[in-house]
Design an enzyme around this catalytic site. Structure first.
Site, PDB file in Angstrom:
ATOM      1  N   GLY A 484     -42.081 -21.597-126.244  1.00  0.00           N
ATOM      2  CA  GLY A 484     -43.353 -21.944-125.633  1.00  0.00           C
ATOM      3  C   GLY A 484     -44.311 -22.551-126.634  1.00  0.00           C
ATOM      4  N   ASP A 600     -58.949 -14.989-125.190  1.00  0.00           N
ATOM      5  CA  ASP A 600     -58.056 -15.865-124.431  1.00  0.00           C
ATOM      6  C   ASP A 600     -57.054 -15.047-123.612  1.00  0.00           C
ATOM      7  OD1 ASP A 600     -57.237 -18.323-123.519  1.00  0.00           O
ATOM      8  OD2 ASP A 600     -55.921 -18.755-125.205  1.00  0.00           O
TER       9      ASP A 600
END
Length: 761
Positions: A484, A600
């Protein structure tokens, strides 16, 4: 205790023995007075020691106190290797008790002590060494140890008060996590009596301090009574008391002694921006003038202003306020300015009105102490000359914390100004970034290279393994398999050749990684460890090659399973994942060495291990807070759709920004869809607004379609999420309260409509 539970007396509990909440739920002491095992809570079961030989099952010790609730399917096992563990489906085992010597048996003793024995029948572990909120006869509280109150009468988790047996010989009560003398609200006055003084209770109710050879202080004289039991407990209200009870079935618990009779004495009995007073022998908490409860009907979060403060840039702002007096009140003095020789209270009021930073002032004996919010530990005390002066709005049309129409217009104009300024700043930032990007790529210099000496100096204190770049190239097969990409780099799958361990290797990009970001990743994540955080194993720092090595999460991210119809988790698993995430964020906010705002929180940054246990990852955007900080001013961080409104309003950012992001993620978990989906109709495209509309219309079934879910749990989770995404940070609950609400311990009032939704409803 479950009605169907079977109980037996065990003088000796052998290896391999086990308990379950619904069958054999506890091990009794030989007389049957005490029991060790499962006891029932409102939302599950806890493990502990309780008095079983009386009608009211009185709990005296709780295991795994910070997370005490277990399901009906839990299993308590004394393993063949001598560990007492609690097993749950799809969860790691929890260690309840263990010893550094081989254990061959256990016993529940008639004095309320649960013990483990070795082969010579010597005690290797005992519950008496790990008291929670209670002392029993024969048990002692040694120097350096404490008792901590429970969170509530129905929740045995750690509360907000503690009793400390200090190493200076003094027995002292404080609010939890504070040990400064000025915060003490009970003191035995035995300081200087040595560093070996302990608190003791005997079978006759004699409650005393002893240095091991003699009695230092008698707190109670004691009184011999037959068939009577005693205990000392620091109660939920912060007062510690000695209780007695006859073993006759018609007997009742009777208070023999208490540290104080004034229930307003414990500091924190009323929350922030409120004060305590006595009414009909019990406490009453009241908000400051001009303040209302953060959550109507719920005192856990305290009070906040029910009006909006003007900016300090407005020189005429003091005309909008007046001062209200609270006579005979005591408060914590956290002044930022002291003015002496003030002749009158009115002079102090004017000094506060003329200072836009002043929220209140404490006036006594000609001294004016200016204060900022919050005000804490307030209480009425008749005859005290201290006066609290509180700044309130001159407007009178405030109800339940909602401003009048003229104030709404002011807020709208201010929001428009902020929006215009925000757009201008974003455009300017984009221009600066573009120029910087061109400059960096033209230079091609080794801006990010540092020496090995700096590397060692930076990493020494976190105990991580240093890898060479060649090792990680080999481990990842030259970075072949990409797992990722994130804001700070790309993650690859690797296998450590020496250990045959699968790892995730994060390669930080030169354009994104600076010294500060790397130090944040290394020093902070290296020191954190929690079952719901992805663990950092090591690093590589060679020239421009900056890499981090993490434990490998075999099931990818939450986004991978949540938004894929083929792997979508069932309802029960979604609840468990929500609890996992909440526990991880709570650790970052309140429990780790350095407080952390993640900044986040989103499904892509929540990874799933082989058991689909959720773990929070990617602290590359984390903003750290020192222990004495509560907010940070910084540029916008995080991911659009998950960032709290204060990021865009140039307001201080606190841990409540993560609470907002969690609220969005919780809605995505409930509905198994992304927060923004332009493929849907205009009414459904924005998840938060659609959910609130369905909630307000009583149509929660639309959120889960044809799926069968527990409607009460669905309603509870939706209300929690709506509280989390409130525009005003102070309206959002803390992560501790979020967790309490998720597991059903804390009641949830009806949430208001978030301000930003009101124009679209």
């Amino acid at each position: 205790m479950a009605a169907s539970a079977q109980k037996q007396r065990y003088a000796n509990i052998s290896l391999g023995s086990s308990l379950k909440p619904s069958t054999n739920s506890s091990w009794l002491s030989p007389s049957g007075l005490y029991a060790f095992g499962f006891y029932e809570l409102t939302n599950g079961y806890a493990v502990g020691v309780f008095i079983d030989g009386i009608p009211e099952k009185t709990v005296v010790w709780t295991a795994n106190r910070d997370d005490p609730v277990f399901p009906r399917t839990a299993n308590l096992l004394l393993t063949d290797d001598g560990r007492l563990i609690l097993q749950q489906e799809d969860r790691d085992d929890i260690n309840i008790a263990s010893s550094d010597r081989p254990v061959v048996s256990a016993s529940m003793l008639d004095n309320g002590n649960f013990v483990l024995y070795d082969s010579s029948r010597s005690m290797t572990w005992q519950s008496f060494d790990y008291p929670t909120d209670t002392l029993l006869p024969g048990q002692r509280l040694p120097a350096g140890e404490d008792l901590v109150s429970s969170a509530s009468k129905t929740n045995p988790a750690r509360g907000i008060f503690r009793l400390v047996m200090q190493t200076d010989g003094n027995l002292v009560q404080y609010p939890v996590e504070i040990s400064e003398p000025s915060y003490a609200y009970y003191v035995s006055g035995t300081w200087g009596k040595g560093n070996n003084v302990s608190l003791n209770l005997d079978n006759n109710g004699h409650f005393y301090l002893s240095d091991g050879s003699s009695i230092v202080s008698n707190l109670t004289p004691g009184q011999y009574r037959t068939r009577t039991i005693y205990l000392v407990r620091i109660d939920v209200d912060g007062i510690f008391r000695l209780y007695s009870r006859s073993l006759d079935r018609q007997g009742n618990w009777t208070k023999e002694w208490s540290s104080t009779e004034d229930k307003c004495v414990p500091k924190g009995v009323c929350p922030v921006n409120s004060f305590c007073s006595m009414a009909d022998g019990d406490t009453r908490c009241e908000c400051l003038p001009g303040f209302s409860l953060v959550i109507p009907g719920n005192w856990s979060l305290g009070c906040e202003r029910n009006f909006s403060m003007e900016s300090c840039k407005d020189k005429e702002q003091n005309a909008s306020y007046r001062m209200r007096s609270l006579e005979n009140t005591l408060w914590e003095d956290t002044n930022y300015d002291i003015i002496k020789d003030m002749k009158t209270k009115e002079d102090c009021e004017n000094a506060c009105l003329e200072d836009c930073n002043c929220a209140a002032a404490l006036f006594k004996d000609g001294i004016c102490r200016k204060q900022k919010l919050p005000l804490r530990y307030g209480r009425r005390l008749q005859g005290d000359s201290n006066v609290a002066l509180v700044k309130v709005s001159t407007r009178s049309s405030f109800t339940q914390g909602v401003p009048n129409n003229s104030d709404n217009e002011i807020k709208k104009e201010r929001h428009l100004d902020i929006f215009i300024i925000g757009i201008s700043l974003v455009a300017l930032a984009a221009l600066i970034l573009a120029i910087s990007w061109v400059y960096v790529h033209r230079k091609h210099v080794g801006t990010y290279m540092i020496s090995n000496d700096k590397n060692v100096e930076m990493i020494d204190d976190v105990g991580l393994r240093a890898f060479t770049y060649a090792e990680l190239v080999q481990a990842t097969n030259e970075f072949e398999e990409e797992l990722g990409r994130g804001a700070s780099g790309t993650v690859y799958k690797g296998i450590l050749s020496n250990y045959k361990i699968i790892v995730a290797v994060k390669r930080l990009e030169k354009e994104l990684a600076g010294m500060r970001e790397f130090q944040t990743e290394m020093k902070v994540i290296g020191k954190t460890y929690h079952r719901n955080l992805v663990r950092l194993l090591g690093y590589c720092f060679e020239g421009s090659n900056w890499l981090l090595v993490y434990e490998y999460m075999s099931n990818g991210s939450l986004a991978d399973i949540l938004f894929n119809p083929e792997s979508r988790p069932c309802w029960e698993e979604r609840i468990r994942i929500s609890l996992d995430i909440a526990r991880g964020i709570l650790y970052l906010h309140e429990e780790c060495e350095t407080r952390i705002i993640h900044c986040d929180i989103k499904p892509q940054n929540i990874l799933m291990d082989e058991r689909r246990c959720a773990k929070i990852s990617d602290f590359g955007l984390a903003k750290l807070l020192m222990l004495d900080q509560t907010y940070t001013d910084t540029g916008i961080r995080g991911t659009r759709g998950y960032t709290a409104p204060e990021w865009h309003r140039n307001l201080p950012v606190t841990v409540k920004a993560d609470v907002y992001s969690f609220g969005v993620v919780l809605l995505e978990i409930i509905c198994c869809r992304r927060s923004v989906d332009q493929r849907l109709s205009e009414n459904e495209a924005i998840l938060e607004e659609w959910v609130y509309n369905c909630y307000a219309a009583g149509e929660l079934n639309k959120l889960v379609g044809c799926e069968e879910v527990d409607t009460r749990t669905l309603d509870r989770m939706i209300k929690i999420a709506i509280w989390c995404i409130q525009d005003e940070p102070s309206m959002r609950p803390s992560m501790k309260n979020v967790l309490l609400m998720l597991d059903g311990t804390l009641d949830i009032p009806v949430p208001p409509c978030p301000y930003s939704f009101q124009s679209s409803i």
